[in-house]
Design a protein around this motif. Structure first.
Motif, PDB file in Angstrom:
ATOM      1  N   VAL A 529      -0.348   3.173   4.866  1.00  7.84           N
ATOM      2  CA  VAL A 529      -0.295   1.774   5.284  1.00  7.84           C
ATOM      3  C   VAL A 529      -1.010   0.817   4.314  1.00  7.84           C
ATOM      4  N   HIS A 530      -2.180   1.231   3.788  1.00 11.35           N
ATOM      5  CA  HIS A 530      -2.887   0.327   2.870  1.00 11.35           C
ATOM      6  C   HIS A 530      -2.177   0.236   1.521  1.00 11.35           C
ATOM      7  N   ASP A 531      -1.613   1.380   1.090  1.00 14.85           N
ATOM      8  CA  ASP A 531      -0.878   1.370  -0.179  1.00 14.85           C
ATOM      9  C   ASP A 531       0.398   0.538  -0.051  1.00 14.85           C
ATOM     10  N   ASP A 532       1.086   0.708   1.073  1.00 14.07           N
ATOM     11  CA  ASP A 532       2.278  -0.097   1.329  1.00 14.07           C
ATOM     12  C   ASP A 532       1.885  -1.580   1.368  1.00 14.07           C
ATOM     13  N   GLY A 533       0.731  -1.833   1.972  1.00 10.62           N
ATOM     14  CA  GLY A 533       0.219  -3.201   2.047  1.00 10.62           C
ATOM     15  C   GLY A 533      -0.023  -3.809   0.678  1.00 10.62           C
ATOM     16  N   GLU A 534      -0.302  -2.955  -0.322  1.00 15.62           N
ATOM     17  CA  GLU A 534      -0.533  -3.479  -1.674  1.00 15.62           C
ATOM     18  C   GLU A 534       0.696  -4.196  -2.215  1.00 15.62           C
TER      19      GLU A 534
END
Ligand SMILES: [Zn+2]
Length: 764
Positions: A529-534
């Motif tokens: 989720v955080h990587d996708d958020g990047e």
């Protein structure tokens, strides 16, 4: 019901339910049809659907003024039960029936699996006791977060079936347990971590000069502290309630066991007479008690407490006995539902004790506030920090700063832009260490390991967490995010970036180039989720930088305005994905804002930013990055074994080792190309919260592999030891990931794609 779904936040996890076959979103704008009355909208929808629908099929769940428009959400119901994600949403001009935008996602009742039995008798097959027992069994068997600290539920039609959705608060996140009425059993369970890391008056309140960190205490790696600046703590209330003794005692004439909990019956007098209770009723009672407390001056005579219009500072109740502060302890009024493990009739049970938190160290006189020491202790000793009383000053300042900077740029929505955030500091729970998280109008801080940052002194983290809060408020209780939910993380980062840009006017500071939002991550090339958020955050940051580059300070105002407006225009969207988000951003752009931005003015900047991110509006293919576990031939996607939400459990003795083999392959698209030779890097430390597992080779540099062409495939052997480097779960196990990153040829700054592979190591 608004209350319930606010706490539920269920939208973030039900994205698979969004795409039922006949389920296209119907949308029109005010330019196409101005009449926003429900009668007209329903008639028009009947025509478009080719079947009659009536106003009686809808219940008004949200009806409020936003900053620049009025919003209504009419939920589709059948037999008085809401159909999950189905509603008509209407945005109209303030004080008129003129439409700005209408969106409807509806379902044909013929697709619902109804029996001939009356719905009430079907619903009565699942008693409160049975609901709690089924949910409890599920949670206690869960090794990630087997804790039970609050619950809620509601009944909905989901995928055509009548389902009870139970939401249980754990220590680090929410469990969602789905119980099917016909089968009388749990059909699925999901777990989501919390997103980590009073009426307003005209009175400006007290202002107190202090010294604070403008951004944070220390930049990324080393423990070298940055200088503080002089600032003011504003909007501190001049009057606060007098709290003596156990002021929530009137709520304790009953016991609140989990098995008596019932969100519906607990809200009615008849239900309560049978022993049921609900959280919304109790919260209401607590608010009533607070409002009836006598008031006292909040001034230097007794010491000023940080209870303000936009922020309240509270100490977590467990921190008081644990850290034994040397100052006089006063209760704070914030309601704290304290869940304890107990037993009833010889059986294990959970009980909720209505409790309160505590106020921080009173500010004794002006110089005392100014001089509060901000030592960076080598061990982040929480007892000392609590006694020094500086963290509470920093957190209060950070919350106020976010409000001030967003309110100046259009965050003017009644109630939503003025309701305070309540901060709870020094939660001593070990499983929550090194964390800061947002939930339900609160921002929560824990304790910190020697080499980690103290998040209570890190505005960038605080603004990220509050960014979740701003989104929650503007995007509504029923929003559902498609994909991994990365939009939420990316936009929380973006809210933080907006505030940082505003506070620093874009001037660099130590670590300013190291934020996650500065990246080259593409859409569809991550599994977390955080990587996708990047990808979201990165694209939005590129967009902001370009607009500011062209329009200077006014550019920041334009970007803040359009982003907040897009949040409003996607309020309660069923299954919001990247395309929907950017489509609505373009729609907000097309509306313009008199005196601030012309219709269509920002579109070219956005399209340029998106072109770099493996993103296409409309049709077309995208580039791909495949990470496969060779033992199972399974792709490691955001929900599969090996993902953040489902680490693979490795049960080996302390001296044991376990092996895994992964394969990596990538594929360019017409619009987004990888540049060969590609470097694949495997990193074991340095990522967020990385370092608990002991991987073979962890002490060395990142492992690297080369891919020379699209036909190439890299095989990656991994080995993990049975001895954890750090225990980070209460059951003595450790959870951690290997970071697999794809770097384009010649690239030295950031990877274009990255995925994570999670394990949990536990000794037998
Ligand atoms: Zn977050």
């Amino acid at each position: 019901m608004g209350n319930f779904s606010r706490a539920l936040g269920i939208g973030f996890i039900l994205n698979s339910c969004v795409a039922m076959a006949n389920d296209k979103l119907i949308r029109w704008t005010g330019t196409e049809d101005q009449d926003a009355t429900l009668k007209h909208v329903v008639e028009k929808l009947s025509q478009k659907l080719g079947r009659p629908i009536s106003q009686q099929d809808f219940l008004l769940e949200d009806d409020r003024d936003l900053a620049f428009n009025h919003y209504q959400r009419w939920v589709q119901v059948l037999d008085h039960v809401p159909i999950h994600g189905k509603s008509i949403r209407i945005w109209k001009e303030l004080n008129s029936e003129k439409a700005i935008q209408v969106e409807a996602a509806l379902q044909s009742p013929s697709l619902l699996n109804r029996t001939l039995e009356p719905i009430e008798s079907v619903r009565s097959t699942l008693s409160s006791e049975k609901t709690v027992a089924l949910a409890r069994e599920m949670i206690l068997a869960n090794s990630e977060d087997p804790h039970f600290m609050g619950l809620e539920w509601k009944d909905e039609w989901i995928h055509g079936e009548l389902v009870r959705v139970v939401k249980i608060r754990g220590k680090r996140g929410y469990h969602f347990v789905f119980i099917d009425f016909r089968q009388g059993k749990v059909i699925s369970h999901k777990y989501r971590e919390f997103p980590q890391v009073d009426p307003p008056t005209d009175d400006e309140g007290l202002s107190i000069p202090v010294q604070v960190y403008p951004i944070y205490e220390e930049a990324e790696e080393r423990e070298q502290t940055l200088p503080r600046i002089s600032a003011e703590l504003r909007h501190i209330k001049r009057q606060i309630p007098i709290v003596e003794g156990d002021f929530y005692a009137p709520l304790k004439t009953k016991q609140y066991f989990d098995f008596n909990f019932d969100p519906t019956l607990g809200d009615t007098e008849a239900g309560r007479a049978q022993g049921h209770w609900s959280m919304s009723y109790l919260k209401g009672q607590a608010a009533k008690i607070r409002s009836e407390l006598p008031q006292t001056q909040n001034d230097w005579s007794k010491g000023v407490l940080l209870q303000g219009q936009f922020a309240t500072i509270n100490i977590h109740p467990d921190a008081i006995p644990k850290f034994n502060p040397g100052f006089q302890i006063r209760a704070s009024t914030a309601f704290f539902p304290n869940w304890i493990e107990t037993s009833h009739d010889g059986k294990p049970a959970q009980e909720m004790i209505p409790s309160h938190a505590f106020a921080g160290k009173p500010l004794q006189f002006p110089n005392e506030a100014w001089d509060r020491p901000a030592h960076r202790l080598p061990d982040h000793n929480p007892a000392q920090y609590l006694n020094d009383g500086f963290d509470e000053i920093q957190v209060y300042y950070a919350i106020n700063t976010l409000f001030e900077n967003l309110q100046a740029r259009g965050f003017k929505d009644p109630e939503l832009s003025t309701r305070p955030f309540n901060a709870f500091l020094f939660n001593p729970d070990i499983a929550s260490r090194n964390n800061a998280f947002y939930t339900d109008d609160t921002i929560n801080f824990t304790t910190y390991s020697p080499h980690e940052k103290n998040y209570a002194r890190d505005n960038s983290t605080i603004w990220h967490e509050l960014g979740h809060g701003v989104m929650d408020r503007l995007m509504g209780d029923s929003i559902e995010l498609a994909d991994t939910g990365g939009l939420s993380e990316g936009m929380a980062d973006f809210v933080a970036a907006l505030v940082i840009q505003s506070v620093t006017q874009g001037k660099p500071f130590p670590g300013s180039k190291k934020f996650r939002i500065i990246n080259k991550t593409g859409f569809y090339l991550t599994n977390e989720v955080h990587d996708d958020g990047e990808a979201y955050g990165g694209a939005m940051k590129d967009f902001m930088d370009a607009v500011i580059g062209a329009h200077a300070e006014n550019g920041l105002n334009q970007v803040a305005d359009i982003v907040l407006e897009t949040m409003r225009l996607t309020r309660d969207f069923p299954g919001l994905n990247a395309s929907d988000w950017f489509d609505h951003l373009l729609f907000a752009d097309s509306l313009g804002r008199p005196g601030l931005r012309q219709p269509g003015e920002l579109k070219p900047f956005l399209l340029t930013a998106l072109a770099e991110r493996n993103f296409k509006l409309g049709e077309g293919s995208v580039a791909e990055f495949h990470l496969v576990n060779l033992a199972t031939h399974q792709e490691i996607e955001s929900e599969s074994p090996g993902s953040r939400n489902a680490p693979i459990l490795v049960r080996i003795p302390k001296d044991g080792k376990a092996h895994f083999d992964l394969s990596v392959q990538v594929k360019s698209s017409q619009h987004f190309s990888f540049h060969y030779p590609l470097q694949i890097r495997v990193e074991y430390k340095g990522g967020p919260l990385q370092g608990a597992l002991h991987w073979t080779g962890k002490e060395k540099e990142a492992q690297t592999y080369l891919l020379n062409s699209e036909a190439d495939q890299a095989s990656i052997p991994l080995e993990v030891s049975g001895t954890c480097d750090e225990i980070n779960r209460a059951d003595g196990s450790c959870v951690d990931f290997a970071y697999i990153q794809v770097w384009n040829s010649g690239e030295t700054e950031r990877p274009a794609a990255k995925k994570r592979f999670y394990l949990q190591v536990k000794n037998p």
